[in-house]
Design a protein around this motif. Structure first.
Motif, PDB file in Angstrom:
ATOM      1  N   ALA A  59       1.022 -19.845   8.786  1.00  0.00           N
ATOM      2  CA  ALA A  59       1.531 -19.333   7.511  1.00  0.00           C
ATOM      3  C   ALA A  59       0.521 -19.551   6.388  1.00  0.00           C
ATOM      4  N   GLU A  60      -0.126 -20.714   6.390  1.00  0.00           N
ATOM      5  CA  GLU A  60      -1.156 -21.008   5.387  1.00  0.00           C
ATOM      6  C   GLU A  60      -2.340 -20.059   5.542  1.00  0.00           C
ATOM      7  N   VAL A  61      -2.742 -19.822   6.781  1.00  0.00           N
ATOM      8  CA  VAL A  61      -3.922 -18.993   7.029  1.00  0.00           C
ATOM      9  C   VAL A  61      -3.670 -17.538   6.658  1.00  0.00           C
ATOM     10  N   VAL A  62      -2.517 -16.988   7.031  1.00  0.00           N
ATOM     11  CA  VAL A  62      -2.264 -15.573   6.722  1.00  0.00           C
ATOM     12  C   VAL A  62      -2.158 -15.360   5.219  1.00  0.00           C
ATOM     13  N   GLU A  63      -1.698 -16.378   4.498  1.00  0.00           N
ATOM     14  CA  GLU A  63      -1.666 -16.265   3.042  1.00  0.00           C
ATOM     15  C   GLU A  63      -3.077 -16.302   2.469  1.00  0.00           C
ATOM     16  N   LEU A  64      -3.900 -17.230   2.960  1.00  0.00           N
ATOM     17  CA  LEU A  64      -5.270 -17.352   2.486  1.00  0.00           C
ATOM     18  C   LEU A  64      -6.074 -16.092   2.797  1.00  0.00           C
ATOM     19  N   LEU A  65      -5.826 -15.504   3.968  1.00  0.00           N
ATOM     20  CA  LEU A  65      -6.587 -14.323   4.388  1.00  0.00           C
ATOM     21  C   LEU A  65      -5.952 -13.012   3.908  1.00  0.00           C
ATOM     22  N   GLU A  66      -4.902 -13.118   3.122  1.00  0.00           N
ATOM     23  CA  GLU A  66      -4.308 -11.965   2.416  1.00  0.00           C
ATOM     24  C   GLU A  66      -3.859 -10.855   3.366  1.00  0.00           C
ATOM     25  N   PHE A  67      -3.232 -11.229   4.458  1.00  0.00           N
ATOM     26  CA  PHE A  67      -2.646 -10.226   5.348  1.00  0.00           C
ATOM     27  C   PHE A  67      -1.409  -9.628   4.687  1.00  0.00           C
ATOM     28  N   ASP A  68      -1.156  -8.330   4.941  1.00  0.00           N
ATOM     29  CA  ASP A  68       0.058  -7.731   4.406  1.00  0.00           C
ATOM     30  C   ASP A  68       1.247  -8.106   5.295  1.00  0.00           C
ATOM     31  N   GLU A  69       2.440  -7.697   4.884  1.00  0.00           N
ATOM     32  CA  GLU A  69       3.655  -8.120   5.573  1.00  0.00           C
ATOM     33  C   GLU A  69       3.699  -7.659   7.024  1.00  0.00           C
ATOM     34  N   GLU A  70       3.259  -6.429   7.257  1.00  0.00           N
ATOM     35  CA  GLU A  70       3.281  -5.911   8.630  1.00  0.00           C
ATOM     36  C   GLU A  70       2.353  -6.711   9.536  1.00  0.00           C
ATOM     37  N   ASP A  71       1.133  -6.979   9.045  1.00  0.00           N
ATOM     38  CA  ASP A  71       0.187  -7.762   9.830  1.00  0.00           C
ATOM     39  C   ASP A  71       0.693  -9.181  10.054  1.00  0.00           C
ATOM     40  N   ARG A  72       1.297  -9.757   9.033  1.00  0.00           N
ATOM     41  CA  ARG A  72       1.828 -11.118   9.169  1.00  0.00           C
ATOM     42  C   ARG A  72       2.855 -11.183  10.286  1.00  0.00           C
ATOM     43  N   ALA A  73       3.759 -10.225  10.309  1.00  0.00           N
ATOM     44  CA  ALA A  73       4.797 -10.204  11.346  1.00  0.00           C
ATOM     45  C   ALA A  73       4.166 -10.095  12.730  1.00  0.00           C
ATOM     46  N   GLU A  74       3.147  -9.246  12.843  1.00  0.00           N
ATOM     47  CA  GLU A  74       2.471  -9.081  14.129  1.00  0.00           C
ATOM     48  C   GLU A  74       1.783 -10.370  14.564  1.00  0.00           C
ATOM     49  N   LEU A  75       1.145 -11.064  13.638  1.00  0.00           N
ATOM     50  CA  LEU A  75       0.431 -12.294  13.969  1.00  0.00           C
ATOM     51  C   LEU A  75       1.386 -13.397  14.412  1.00  0.00           C
ATOM     52  N   PHE A  76       2.533 -13.506  13.770  1.00  0.00           N
ATOM     53  CA  PHE A  76       3.506 -14.518  14.191  1.00  0.00           C
ATOM     54  C   PHE A  76       4.091 -14.176  15.566  1.00  0.00           C
ATOM     55  N   THR A  77       4.272 -12.882  15.833  1.00  0.00           N
ATOM     56  CA  THR A  77       4.732 -12.473  17.161  1.00  0.00           C
ATOM     57  C   THR A  77       3.684 -12.800  18.220  1.00  0.00           C
ATOM     58  N   LEU A  78       2.413 -12.552  17.895  1.00  0.00           N
ATOM     59  CA  LEU A  78       1.332 -12.883  18.827  1.00  0.00           C
ATOM     60  C   LEU A  78       1.304 -14.383  19.110  1.00  0.00           C
ATOM     61  N   ARG A  79       1.535 -15.190  18.085  1.00  0.00           N
ATOM     62  CA  ARG A  79       1.542 -16.647  18.287  1.00  0.00           C
ATOM     63  C   ARG A  79       2.615 -17.053  19.294  1.00  0.00           C
TER      64      ARG A  79
END
Length: 285
Positions: A59-79
């Motif tokens: 969560a800290e990293v996706v905020e720092l790297l400025e991912f949009d909401e769609e990308d954030r959801a995908e990254l958490f699913t990948l995790r």
């Protein structure tokens, strides 16, 4: 249908997207390690797929790297998917980490191009042929031979079912002529190849490079795989294997050169129809 979920592929995509986004924004590693209060070595393992971030750290990293909401959801699913366990993880004593990673990548692939110089490709081998290859290895216990054969048969399940991958095999004539296990085993194996070509052309292609071929960039090459995925984030990977070493190749220039060499070699190979006839002509009486 898309290929089944592979934890290895999910972990690779997660690490790749984090690394590429960090590079795109020009954020140095120190900024991330300071934000997460972790070491550079830890972050290196994250970007090289050897560590999976906790949910809080991601969560800290996706905020720092400025991912949009769609990308954030995908990254958490990948995790979540990356933390699952594939069937190949049951065999850590049989294979090293690189081979296990290849099995996971293969499981999640959409299409594979394979070249073999002296052996029938593992994904097309019969149990008896696979066992005959492994049996002479005196340092391998009988129980391990059977486990390795089991793994090879398990890998072949991706050739069938609801979402099979496309498998393109290019083999030297030498692989057909070599009597692995003796005439009976060879006969069974070649009949199996011919059957696959006659019944499974929707997702299995087999082409032989005959001894009459006058030039080929793959002559003398080791076992080679080219793995493609249905996800546009994921580039083609190569796998090469010799008697003493094997590894995944992800350098894009090297993969491109291998791909070009593979497709150039295909010009010397027999057509699928001619390959069926040729295989049948090699079957021992």
């Amino acid at each position: 249908m898309p290929p089944p979920t592979s934890p290895v592929v999910a972990g690779w995509e997660l690490a790749l997207r984090l690394r590429e986004r960090r590079t795109e924004l020009g954020i140095d590693v120190g900024t991330i390690t300071q934000r997460l209060n972790v070491s550079r070595n830890y972050w290196s393992m994250v970007e090289n797929e050897r560590k999976i971030l906790s949910e809080e750290n991601l969560a800290e990293v996706v905020e720092l790297l400025e991912f949009d909401e769609e990308d954030r959801a995908e990254l958490f699913t990948l995790r979540i998917r990356a933390k699952e366990r594939g069937w190949w993880t049951k065999y850590p004593r049989l294979f090293d980490a690189e081979v296990l990673r290849m099995l996971g990548l293969e499981f999640g692939a959409q299409e594979i191009h394979d070249y073999e110089n002296l052996l029938i490709p593992g994904l097309l081998q019969t149990e008896n042929y696979a066992r005959a290859i492994m049996t002479p290895a005196m340092t391998v216990r009988k129980v391990e031979v059977e486990q390795r054969v089991q793994v090879r048969m398990r890998r072949q399940e991706r050739l069938h079912g609801d979402s099979p991958f496309k498998f393109n095999a290019m083999i030297s004539e030498a692989a057909l002529r070599q009597q692995i296990g003796g005439p009976a085993v060879q006969r069974e194996q070649l009949e199996h190849l011919a059957m696959l070509l006659e019944t499974r052309r929707d997702n299995i292609s087999i082409r032989v490079i005959p001894f009459t071929a006058t030039s080929c960039g793959l002559f003398g090459a080791p076992t080679l795989h080219l793995l493609d995925f249905d996800n546009p984030w994921l580039p083609t990977l190569a796998w090469h294997e010799t008697v003493t070493a094997s590894s995944i190749i992800d350098d894009r220039t090297q993969v491109h050169n291998i791909t070009e060499t593979y497709h150039d070699a295909a010009r010397e190979a027999l057509s699928e129809d001619d390959t069926v006839e040729f295989i049948r002509s090699c079957i021992p009486a």
